[in-house]
Enzyme design. Structure first.
Site, short mmCIF file in Angstrom:
data_model
loop_
_atom_site.label_atom_id
_atom_site.label_comp_id
_atom_site.label_asym_id
_atom_site.label_seq_id
_atom_site.Cartn_x
_atom_site.Cartn_y
_atom_site.Cartn_z
N TYR A 26 11.51 -16.91 5.46
CA TYR A 26 11.89 -18.33 5.50
C TYR A 26 13.37 -18.43 5.89
CZ TYR A 26 7.57 -19.88 3.12
OH TYR A 26 6.28 -20.18 2.78
N LEU A 51 -0.24 -30.00 -1.04
CA LEU A 51 -0.22 -31.40 -0.59
C LEU A 51 -0.67 -31.50 0.87
CD1 LEU A 51 3.17 -32.37 -2.26
CD2 LEU A 51 0.88 -33.13 -2.95
N ARG A 101 0.45 -29.92 3.35
CA ARG A 101 1.68 -29.94 4.15
C ARG A 101 2.22 -31.38 4.27
NH1 ARG A 101 1.06 -25.84 9.19
NH2 ARG A 101 2.91 -24.86 8.37
N1 LIG Z 1 1.57 -17.13 0.05
C1 LIG Z 1 1.45 -17.70 1.22
O1 LIG Z 1 0.92 -17.10 2.14
C2 LIG Z 1 1.92 -19.09 1.43
C3 LIG Z 1 1.66 -19.71 2.65
C4 LIG Z 1 2.07 -21.02 2.83
C5 LIG Z 1 2.77 -21.66 1.84
N2 LIG Z 1 3.03 -21.02 0.68
C6 LIG Z 1 3.80 -21.68 -0.39
O2 LIG Z 1 3.24 -22.96 -0.60
C7 LIG Z 1 4.31 -23.89 -0.64
C8 LIG Z 1 3.84 -25.27 -0.33
O3 LIG Z 1 3.31 -25.35 0.98
P1 LIG Z 1 3.97 -26.28 2.08
O4 LIG Z 1 5.40 -26.43 1.78
O5 LIG Z 1 3.60 -25.75 3.40
O6 LIG Z 1 3.16 -27.64 1.94
P2 LIG Z 1 3.00 -28.77 0.80
O7 LIG Z 1 3.76 -28.40 -0.43
O8 LIG Z 1 1.56 -29.05 0.72
O9 LIG Z 1 3.69 -30.02 1.52
C9 LIG Z 1 5.07 -30.07 1.74
C10 LIG Z 1 5.38 -31.37 2.47
O10 LIG Z 1 4.99 -32.45 1.62
C11 LIG Z 1 6.04 -33.38 1.49
N3 LIG Z 1 6.08 -33.85 0.09
C12 LIG Z 1 6.19 -33.10 -1.02
N4 LIG Z 1 6.13 -33.87 -2.12
C13 LIG Z 1 5.99 -35.14 -1.70
C14 LIG Z 1 5.87 -36.38 -2.36
N5 LIG Z 1 5.85 -36.46 -3.70
N6 LIG Z 1 5.75 -37.51 -1.61
C15 LIG Z 1 5.75 -37.44 -0.25
N7 LIG Z 1 5.86 -36.28 0.44
C16 LIG Z 1 5.97 -35.13 -0.28
C17 LIG Z 1 7.31 -32.63 1.83
O11 LIG Z 1 8.19 -33.53 2.45
P3 LIG Z 1 9.54 -34.04 1.70
O12 LIG Z 1 10.52 -32.94 1.86
O13 LIG Z 1 9.86 -35.29 2.39
O14 LIG Z 1 9.16 -34.28 0.26
C18 LIG Z 1 6.83 -31.54 2.78
O15 LIG Z 1 6.95 -31.97 4.12
C19 LIG Z 1 5.31 -23.32 0.38
O16 LIG Z 1 6.55 -23.91 0.24
C20 LIG Z 1 5.26 -21.86 0.01
O17 LIG Z 1 6.11 -21.62 -1.09
C21 LIG Z 1 2.62 -19.76 0.45
#
Ligand SMILES: NC(=O)c1ccc[n+]([C@@H]2O[C@H](COP(=O)([O-])OP(=O)(O)OC[C@H]3O[C@@H](n4cnc5c(N)ncnc54)[C@H](OP(=O)(O)O)[C@@H]3O)[C@@H](O)[C@H]2O)c1
Length: 320
Positions: free
Chosen positions: A56, A204, A206
């Site tokens: 990252y 969420l 993404r």
């Molecule tokens: N182990 C693995 O292989 C793997 C792979 C992928 C991801 N992950 C982990 O999973 C985590 C989460 O996945 P992700 O970040 O891709 O997707 P996510 O958490 O599903 O979604 C993140 C997005 O949602 C928005 N968001 C979050 N809270 C919100 C709210 N209350 N209201 C409106 N918008 C909101 C954020 O925008 P804002 O900034 O505007 O809030 C951001 O753009 C990653 O950060 C990573 O740590 C792990």
């Protein structure tokens, strides 16, 4: 905040963790001090699981996590992962789970995080290296005190069984949310059978499940979601009707759709822990508040049926 144990033999952690992809700039720019402030705020709000990855922002997010946990190391479980390399959008993604790469990657993560041991180290299971070879090396690193618990990401059921036979696996990270693709039931069953925690990545969708993204035009130029077929206009259009149903269900419970999406995950049992990421302190508060929402099994099952019926259950992008 509520707390749980990650899997049968894993660490005790908050029921909702903090993901850190949004802090890398993948979903739009963020200032380093703001990112640091956000992680500290999450810790102050009771979060004790911080999830990151070595690639990252080319390691910059691990450094931020390291700064945020300095002086409060004992409060927090840090997870990171190795086995994949990627630069920015459009740059090639390379998988390397060779033992030597994993040693180098783990050592580099330790340095950036400023810790002696990674609490939960995930192996990214996409490389051709046999999982036994990769896990043997991670097991050596665990014996040397550099890794506390082993996790797998992008693993098949077969890989989970083979890895677990070499070294106990504590957790699986899967894409798991109300939006497709749903976590494969056979993987969830295997996690339950072996007593593994399930870390719900992209909980969420993404950002889609919060109802704020209706068009790819809302995404900035470098946004990683441009690579995800689910964020193309036609797919977003097909997903709109089911999303409205989720929003209506959320409104009936006096919640927003995002909080309902997190509550839906938690309602599957204590072994499921979502790790939403955000750049926004208000969104962080909203997400953490989901730990207190309890859904009935009827509500959970009704929600589960909404998106497949809406035709949105197609492949997303590779889980990184
Ligand atoms: N182990 C693995 O292989 C793997 C792979 C992928 C991801 N992950 C982990 O999973 C985590 C989460 O996945 P992700 O970040 O891709 O997707 P996510 O958490 O599903 O979604 C993140 C997005 O949602 C928005 N968001 C979050 N809270 C919100 C709210 N209350 N209201 C409106 N918008 C909101 C954020 O925008 P804002 O900034 O505007 O809030 C951001 O753009 C990653 O950060 C990573 O740590 C792990």
């Amino acid at each position: 905040m509520r707390y749980t144990r990650l899997g049968r033999d894993g660490p005790d952690i908050s029921k909702i963790g903090l993901g850190s992809l949004a802090l890398s700039g993948a979903y739009g720019p963020i200032d380093r001090d703001e990112a640091l402030g956000l992680i500290r705020r999450a810790l102050d709000g009771g979060v004790t699981l911080l999830d990151t990855a070595d690639f990252y922002a080319a390691g910059e997010v691990e450094r931020l996590v390291g700064r945020a946990i300095a002086g409060r190391r004992d409060e927090v479980v840090v997870s990171t992962r190795g086995g994949v390399r990627r630069g920015g959008p459009g740059e090639p993604i390379e998988f390397d789970a060779s033992p030597d790469h994993l040693t180098r990657a783990c050592e580099a993560s330790l340095r950036r995080l400023g810790v002696d041991r990674v609490d939960l180290y995930y192996l990214h299971c996409r490389d051709r290296t046999p999982v036994e070879e990769a896990v043997s090396r991670l097991s050596e690193l665990a014996r040397a005190g550099k890794i506390r618990h082993l996790g797998l990401t992008n693993a098949t059921v077969d890989q989970v069984r083979r890895a677990h036979a070499v070294h106990p696996v504590t957790a699986l990270a899967l894409e798991y949310s109300l939006w497709g693709p749903h976590a494969p039931p056979e993987l969830l069953d295997e996690a339950r059978r072996l007593g593994l925690g399930v870390v719900a990545a992209r909980p969420l969708g993404r950002g889609f499940l919060t109802g704020r993204i209706r068009s790819p035009l809302q995404l900035g130029a470098g946004d990683w979601r441009h690579e995800d077929p689910r964020f193309q206009q036609e797919h977003l259009r097909l997903s709109t009707r089911p999303l409205r149903q989720i929003e209506a269900a959320a409104a009936q419970l006096d919640l927003g759709a995002g909080r309902l999406a997190l509550a839906w995950l938690i309602s599957h049992g204590d072994h499921v822990v979502p790790v939403p990421s955000t750049r926004d302190p208000v969104h962080l508060e909203m997400n953490l508040a989901a730990s207190g929402v309890r859904l009935t099994p009827e509500t959970r099952d009704r929600l589960t049926g909404i998106l497949p019926a809406g035709g949105a259950n197609q492949s997303g992008s590779l889980l990184l």
